[in-house]
Design an enzyme around this catalytic site. Structure first.
Site, short mmCIF file in Angstrom:
data_model
loop_
_atom_site.label_atom_id
_atom_site.label_comp_id
_atom_site.label_asym_id
_atom_site.label_seq_id
_atom_site.Cartn_x
_atom_site.Cartn_y
_atom_site.Cartn_z
N HIS A 153 0.81 -1.22 0.00
CA HIS A 153 0.00 0.00 0.00
C HIS A 153 0.85 1.27 0.00
CE1 HIS A 153 0.58 0.14 4.47
NE2 HIS A 153 0.47 1.43 4.25
N ASP A 210 -0.98 -7.38 1.71
CA ASP A 210 -0.29 -6.08 1.69
C ASP A 210 1.22 -6.31 1.79
OD1 ASP A 210 -0.30 -3.10 3.82
OD2 ASP A 210 0.15 -3.39 1.69
N SER A 231 4.93 1.89 7.97
CA SER A 231 4.40 0.88 7.06
C SER A 231 5.51 0.28 6.21
CB SER A 231 3.33 1.49 6.15
OG SER A 231 2.20 1.86 6.88
#
EC number: 3.4.21.-
Length: 951
Positions: A755, A803, A898
């Site tokens: 993402h 992801d 992330s």
């Protein structure tokens, strides 16, 4: 329930309602009972209203008390006393009319909204009387209603004009809207079309505008209830729970209903009347419910007036954008992906018209859930038909699936022999693919599998299926082991080249019908079989496919043997395969004795007892004939190092396999084994493979939850240079701003979250920095690389599943030193044990700003059940993800982290990459832990990317 009316102005209280007439000082109360208008006496009891006192405004007000509009009235003779209404200039009162024996019947329009709700457009709304804390509590507050969805501009305008003026402009009202990547979605799946301002992942209404807020924010709630009438598309989602004859409905998930019902009905946690489909897939004429475990009864729900269907046609000349279709009534455009997903998106239900019955290809086996051999995981699948469709359309030869209606989770597997991979679960349904029609008959004649369908007989084509696939086909049909002949499996020296020629021996999950471990070899000089009628397996599974093909395909051959079969159909024991002695007449029992995959057990990731995969069974390797050359080849095949050090062993076995690795590794069964082989894999520099990865030259202990809170990695601590040398930074190439984290896998590959590239997938927009510590200063240890390629996992769609992505940088890549080191990958059987504490690291948000220096924190893996139940939003978590952090808050990964590592320490001190930082709701907030993508389920894909193999 009653409505309060003050000076002819309606004021809505969500709770108890009364009818006041004229002024509050001069009020009476009215209600409708069996169509008869009644008035409350001074004693508190209700009596029929005398027809002489009736006024139309009384009828309007009484109908309004049941959320309806007044249509007409009629007088009716009564055999009881009535009451009349009298009014002075200051007050109205009721009194007994002894001589009035006629009452009034009032006829109202259908109930559009339940009492206690307000009609806005096509919605029935209520508002929380107190604020709630976050999205999860908001959902709980509204239950069994839902947070408001799919707000149209006209509805927002109505809310702004009729409801919001009584509240401060700063008040927030939560809706069902959530940000998914770069797109805002309503809770029902519709895309939010209006402009959204602000930051956050949850959508609220403020002063008539849609604003993004943090999902933990305190806010009031707009709840949307089902309409108390039937829309013209036969949709009803109201709260009626009694049948036409007054019987109370049972819960849809009542155990007695679940076990005895005949239809494949959705499992619902309420007892409201609903439309259901009959055995032919046709929707019932009226809403129904169960009144007995095996008895469906009809409910009476009136139809909605045409104005309440709220159909707004697409303007003439307008068309739906590419990738969308128009509903038949022109009310709106929907995504093509929503067509035939067994969830109604069009007001007229046209998106679900003439849809294929995908379940016809599968048979229900029982209440099981797949726990192993899962090839795909799908979430947000609203109906079991959608899961069947995913299995049917799978590119990975899906053979069976399990579906959980409550979590809307669909798990696919590529094998039908999965009882060892099933777990009993009453809320899950397990389906297995079947041959499409009951008139298909199978038989084995002269060792050849034949099928007869529609009176046409032909052999079944072996479309280059793997040995495992053939075994599954033969055994599912009730026959024995498949038959292989020397002609079809000759020694490699006498045959043409293998296609394809590359396959990593440690990745059996990459085996395909054409893989080297399962290759159907064909001699260039082989004589072609005669052209005979034949069935393709895919055609046998299709109800509408009735034609055989004139084909030269090799037939599937099945035996009646329980263990193994010779080419002539005679049976042998499994231990007679590859034992160095010819037991079959043509010697095929000694053909195809190749070792395709090895593993280590009862040890660490780099040392342990050796096993080989043979005919889908893991078998022990003998230590008696193992030498350094063979152990080197085995370690190299497992990618654990170039050298294999043979360890002493006390484990005794009576039989096993000897390995020879002159060219490719082959095996021979031995019944004279004395010891089970045990090895440790070593690299060229003399260190074990464990020392090649997951090492650090600076020892720093991550702090635990008892330490004081430092803003993020929130709640963590500032590290020192080289403390976590596998942690890399992904930065914006133009601005040098920190963007995401990553982890070093080898010299040219890093792993991160997919993402991170939702907004911009161009490799030219980013650079990778390794060896860094302070991202505001040059330490002298940094190595900066441009991106050459981004590899997304093929099934990635959004942040909620798969992801994960691999970054490729140019060769020769990273120079390993004390500040830049690769991290180890976990083993395939890595267990995500709740309570296990691991380290997250990164330069992400510390609450108000990004960290300048590398932060780290020690956080535990959280039990999946506890995580999902901590917040409604975590129901979005896929099965290939896990939860970690502290439910009480304080320590977590955050924005900008992330893609970074979730690193767990092994017993030998090396760190393995157990997870990739993925998503969460807020940072270090109570009941909002972080979500991480598991790495173990993706090892085969990661290996394929690193080794340049097709995926």
């Amino acid at each position: 329930m009653y409505i309060v009316i003050v000076t002819m102005r309606t004021i809505l209280f969500f709770g108890i309602f009364f009818i006041f007439i004229f002024q509050c000082a001069k009020c009476i109360e009215l209600k409708i009972f069996e169509d008869l208008l009644e008035v409350r006496s001074q004693s508190g009891l209700f009596f029929p209203l005398c027809s002489k006192s009736f006024h139309q405004k009384y009828g309007e007000q009484a109908c309004a008390s049941i959320s309806s509009t007044f249509l007409s009235y009629s007088t009716v003779s009564l055999q009881q006393y009535t009451y009349s209404v009298g009014c002075t200039t200051s007050v109205c009162f009721t009194f007994l009319s002894s001589f009035c024996k006629t009452g009034v019947k009032v006829f109202c329009s259908p109930s559009l909204c339940a009492s206690g709700t307000l009609q806005i457009g096509s919605k029935c709304l209520s508002i929380s009387t107190v604020p709630v804390q976050g999205y999860s509590e908001a959902n709980y507050y509204c239950n069994p209603a839902t947070l408001i969805s799919s707000l149209k501009p006209t509805e927002i305008e109505s809310i702004r004009d009729t409801i919001l003026p009584t509240f401060a402009d700063t008040r927030l009202f939560l809706t069902s809207g959530l940000r998914q990547g770069a797109t805002w979605k309503w809770g029902n799946g519709d895309t939010v079309e209006q402009e959204v301002t602000g930051t956050g992942r949850c959508l609220a209404l403020q002063a008539g505008n849609l604003v993004a807020i943090d999902c933990d924010s305190e806010a009031y709630v707009f709840c949307e209830s089902g309409r108390e009438c039937i829309a013209r598309d036969k949709e009803y989602s109201g709260t009626a729970n009694r049948t036409s004859d007054g019987k109370m409905c049972l819960m849809w998930n009542d155990p007695t209903v679940l076990f005895r019902r005949e239809r494949d009905l959705e499992i619902l946690n309420h007892n409201f009347c609903r439309f259901v489909n009959d055995a032919d897939g046709k929707k019932s004429a009226t809403p129904v419910c169960y009144t007995k475990p095996n008895e469906l009864s009809q409910c009476y729900i009136p139809p909605c007036p045409e104005s309440f269907n709220d159909v707004v046609p697409i303007e003439s000349g307008d068309s739906c954008p590419i990738g969308s279709i128009s509903c038949d009534n022109g009310s709106k455009c929907i995504s093509e992906k929503f067509q035939c997903d067994y969830e109604v998106d069009c007001n007229d239900g046209s998106d679900e018209h003439n849809c294929e019955d995908y379940l016809q290809y599968y048979e229900l086996i029982g209440a099981y859930r797949l726990a192993d051999n899962i090839i795909e995981v799908w979430t947000f699948i609203p109906h079991v038909q959608g899961c069947a469709r995913k299995c049917r359309e799978s590119l990975l030869m899906c053979e069976a699936f399990s579906y959980e209606p409550k979590s809307q989770t669909c798990l696919l597997t590529d094998t039908s022999q999965t009882f060892s991979s099933l777990a009993r679960k009453i809320t899950s349904l397990y389906y297995r693919r079947r041959f499409s029609t009951k008139d298909v008959e199978f038989q084995v004649e002269n060792k050849v599998l034949y099928a007869t369908k529609s009176a046409k007989k032909g052999h079944v084509c072996d479309d280059n299926y793997s040995r495992e696939k053939l075994s599954s086909i033969c055994r599912v049909l009730g026959f024995g082991d498949p038959i292989y002949t020397v002609e079809s499996h000759q020694s490699e020296s006498s045959l043409g080249p293998l296609q394809p020629t590359t396959l990593h021996p440690t990745n059996p999950s990459f085996d395909s019908p054409s893989s080297v471990s399962q290759m159907r070899r064909t001699s260039p000089s082989a004589t072609l079989a005669p052209r005979l009628p034949a069935w393709n397996l895919s055609c046998l599974r299709e109800p509408n496919c009735t034609s055989t093909v004139i084909s030269t395909c090799e037939p599937i051959r099945c035996s009646h043997c329980q263990q193994a079969a010779c080419g002539d159909g005679s049976c042998i024991r499994f231990d007679q395969l590859c034992n160095g002695q010819i037991d079959c007449q043509s010697g095929e029992d000694e053909d195809y004795c190749r070792a395709n995959s090895f593993r280590l057990t009862n040890g660490s990731d780099t040392s342990g007892y050796l096993e080989v995969l043979f005919r889908s069974r893991w078998e022990p390797i003998c230590a008696d004939h193992l030498n350094g050359k063979i152990s080197n080849s085995i370690c190299d095949a497992m990618r654990l190092g170039e050298h294999g050090f043979i360890l002493s062993t006390n484990a005794t076995i009576s039989s096993g396999y000897n390995v020879n690795c002159d060219v490719d590794c082959s095996i021979r069964r031995s019944s004279s084994c004395t010891r089970h082989a045990r090895i440790s894999c070593i690299s060229q520099n003399g260190m074990s493979s464990a020392s090649q990865c997951g090492l650090r030259y600076v020892e720093v202990n991550a702090r635990d939850a008892a330490k004081s809170r430092i803003a993020r990695v929130v709640g963590g601590f500032e590290t020192v240079p080289g403390a976590f040398p596998w942690t890399a930074a992904l930065r914006n190439k133009a601005t040098k701003a920190h963007h995401c984290g990553a982890s070093i896998l080898d010299k040219t590959h890093l792993i991160t979250a997919a993402h991170c590239f939702e907004e911009d997938e161009r490799v030219s927009s980013y650079e990778v920095v390794v060896g860094d510590w302070d991202n505001n200063q040059t330490d002298g240890n940094e190595q900066i690389f441009y991106l050459q390629r981004i590899h997304f996992y093929p099934l990635y769609k959004d942040i909620f599943s798969h992801d994960i992505a691999i970054l490729e940088i140019p060769y020769p890549g990273i120079e390993f030193n004390e500040y830049a080191q690769p991290i180890c990958l976990p083993s395939k059987d890595f267990v995500y044990t709740p309570g296990r504490q691991c380290v997250v690291s990164g330069w992400g948000s510390m609450g108000l700003r990004y960290a300048e220096r590398l932060q780290a924190a020690l956080i535990p893996i959280i039990n999946r059940f506890d995580c999902v139940n901590s917040s409604q939003i975590y129901s979005s978590m896929s099965r290939s993800a896990f939860c970690a952090g502290y439910l009480e808050g304080g320590i977590d990964s955050c924005q900008g982290d992330s893609g970074g590592p979730f690193a767990c320490r092994r017993e030998d001190g090396a760190f393995v990459l157990a997870g990739v930082i993925s998503w969460g709701d807020g940072c270090a907030q109570k009941k909002q832990p972080g979500i991480y993508t598991m790495v173990a389920p993706y090892l085969s894909w990661i290996s394929a990317i690193i080794n340049g193999q097709p995926v």
